[in-house]
Design a protein around this motif. Structure first.
Motif, PDB file in Angstrom:
ATOM      1  N   GLN A  44       4.886  15.446  27.812  1.00  0.00           N
ATOM      2  CA  GLN A  44       4.454  16.800  27.453  1.00  0.00           C
ATOM      3  C   GLN A  44       4.924  17.290  26.089  1.00  0.00           C
ATOM      4  O   GLN A  44       4.341  18.226  25.557  1.00  0.00           O
ATOM      5  N   CYS A  45       5.978  16.686  25.518  1.00  0.00           N
ATOM      6  CA  CYS A  45       6.544  17.280  24.297  1.00  0.00           C
ATOM      7  C   CYS A  45       6.284  16.474  23.033  1.00  0.00           C
ATOM      8  O   CYS A  45       6.268  17.025  21.944  1.00  0.00           O
ATOM      9  N   GLY A  46       6.164  15.170  23.139  1.00  0.00           N
ATOM     10  CA  GLY A  46       5.893  14.326  21.983  1.00  0.00           C
ATOM     11  C   GLY A  46       7.116  13.786  21.274  1.00  0.00           C
ATOM     12  O   GLY A  46       6.983  13.011  20.323  1.00  0.00           O
ATOM     13  N   PRO A 120      -6.281  15.861   5.295  1.00  0.00           N
ATOM     14  CA  PRO A 120      -6.631  16.795   6.368  1.00  0.00           C
ATOM     15  C   PRO A 120      -6.481  18.246   5.926  1.00  0.00           C
ATOM     16  O   PRO A 120      -5.640  18.578   5.078  1.00  0.00           O
ATOM     17  N   THR A 121      -7.308  19.094   6.504  1.00  0.00           N
ATOM     18  CA  THR A 121      -7.129  20.532   6.301  1.00  0.00           C
ATOM     19  C   THR A 121      -5.967  21.000   7.171  1.00  0.00           C
ATOM     20  O   THR A 121      -5.517  20.290   8.074  1.00  0.00           O
ATOM     21  N   ALA A 122      -5.517  22.233   6.898  1.00  0.00           N
ATOM     22  CA  ALA A 122      -4.441  22.799   7.727  1.00  0.00           C
ATOM     23  C   ALA A 122      -4.886  22.857   9.184  1.00  0.00           C
ATOM     24  O   ALA A 122      -4.092  22.581  10.097  1.00  0.00           O
ATOM     25  N   ALA A 123      -6.141  23.207   9.404  1.00  0.00           N
ATOM     26  CA  ALA A 123      -6.647  23.281  10.781  1.00  0.00           C
ATOM     27  C   ALA A 123      -6.618  21.905  11.445  1.00  0.00           C
ATOM     28  O   ALA A 123      -6.282  21.795  12.633  1.00  0.00           O
ATOM     29  N   GLU A 124      -6.951  20.877  10.680  1.00  0.00           N
ATOM     30  CA  GLU A 124      -6.935  19.524  11.258  1.00  0.00           C
ATOM     31  C   GLU A 124      -5.513  19.080  11.563  1.00  0.00           C
ATOM     32  O   GLU A 124      -5.253  18.414  12.570  1.00  0.00           O
ATOM     33  N   ILE A 125      -4.582  19.462  10.706  1.00  0.00           N
ATOM     34  CA  ILE A 125      -3.176  19.121  10.966  1.00  0.00           C
ATOM     35  C   ILE A 125      -2.695  19.826  12.233  1.00  0.00           C
ATOM     36  O   ILE A 125      -2.060  19.216  13.107  1.00  0.00           O
ATOM     37  N   LYS A 126      -3.013  21.100  12.337  1.00  0.00           N
ATOM     38  CA  LYS A 126      -2.579  21.855  13.522  1.00  0.00           C
ATOM     39  C   LYS A 126      -3.184  21.275  14.788  1.00  0.00           C
ATOM     40  O   LYS A 126      -2.513  21.177  15.819  1.00  0.00           O
ATOM     41  N   ARG A 127      -4.450  20.865  14.706  1.00  0.00           N
ATOM     42  CA  ARG A 127      -5.101  20.284  15.885  1.00  0.00           C
ATOM     43  C   ARG A 127      -4.420  18.966  16.257  1.00  0.00           C
ATOM     44  O   ARG A 127      -4.157  18.700  17.425  1.00  0.00           O
ATOM     45  N   ALA A 128      -4.084  18.157  15.240  1.00  0.00           N
ATOM     46  CA  ALA A 128      -3.479  16.850  15.510  1.00  0.00           C
ATOM     47  C   ALA A 128      -2.093  17.004  16.133  1.00  0.00           C
ATOM     48  O   ALA A 128      -1.652  16.148  16.900  1.00  0.00           O
ATOM     49  N   LEU A 129      -1.393  18.077  15.781  1.00  0.00           N
ATOM     50  CA  LEU A 129      -0.022  18.272  16.276  1.00  0.00           C
ATOM     51  C   LEU A 129       0.048  19.309  17.386  1.00  0.00           C
ATOM     52  O   LEU A 129       1.152  19.731  17.754  1.00  0.00           O
ATOM     53  N   ASN A 130      -1.097  19.652  17.906  1.00  0.00           N
ATOM     54  CA  ASN A 130      -1.152  20.742  18.884  1.00  0.00           C
ATOM     55  C   ASN A 130      -0.230  20.526  20.077  1.00  0.00           C
ATOM     56  O   ASN A 130       0.379  21.468  20.586  1.00  0.00           O
ATOM     57  N   ASP A 131      -0.109  19.279  20.513  1.00  0.00           N
ATOM     58  CA  ASP A 131       0.681  18.992  21.714  1.00  0.00           C
ATOM     59  C   ASP A 131       2.079  18.464  21.381  1.00  0.00           C
ATOM     60  O   ASP A 131       2.760  17.931  22.250  1.00  0.00           O
TER      61      ASP A 131
END
Ligand code: FES
Length: 154
Positions: A44-46, A120-131
């Protein structure tokens, strides 16, 4: 017990262990690789993230026998103190860590992201690190560090 053959950071290894042992335990306890961290133990945390055949994998949640004959990379494969990987340098430059416990997961997931998407865009980075969780709240600095590392690509 079984003899399990692994390829870790480009080196062949053989460990005698229960084949159902989580990969994380073998990396840390048998092979002395302490980059991957035990956070939740539940996927769950990565904090335990490693790269297996180019994909981010939560090593607490896969058995050691399931990754035989696959290419496993841990944080130790990226860089050294004297010669850090560009992601590690960017994380230092942005002072992205507070307690630092999540940094393994942040950096390893960022490595997979940049390997697949160099700009990557900031949004793509946030999505990739979301979990990938950080309890200190360093997420904004982490995003900046990954953007910095992407910009450093030559
Ligand atoms: Fe593996 Fe949290 S320790 S995901």
């Amino acid at each position: 017990m079984a003899r399990i053959a692994l390829t870790v950071n480009g080196t062949s290894q053989v460990v005698d262990t229960d084949p159902t042992t989580p990969l994380l335990y073998v990396l840390r306890n048998d092979l002395g690789l302490h980059g991957p961290k035990f956070g939740c133990g539940l996927g769950q945390c990565g904090a335990c993230t490693v790269i297996v055949d180019g994909s981010a994998v939560r090593s607490c949640s896969v058995t050691v026998s399931s990754v035989q004959n696959r290419a496993i990379a841990t944080l130790e494969s990226l860089g050294t103190v004297a010669k850090p990987h560009r992601l590690q340098k960017a994380f230092i430059d942005e002072q992205a860590a507070q307690c630092g416990y999540c940094m393994n997961g942040m950096i390893m997931n960022a490595k997979v992201l940049l390997d697949r998407n160099p700009n990557p865009t900031a949004a793509e980075i946030k999505r990739a690190l979301n979990d990938t969780l950080c309890r200190c709240g360093s997420h904004l600095r982490v995003v900046r560090a990954i953007q910095r590392a992407a910009g450093a690509r030559s």
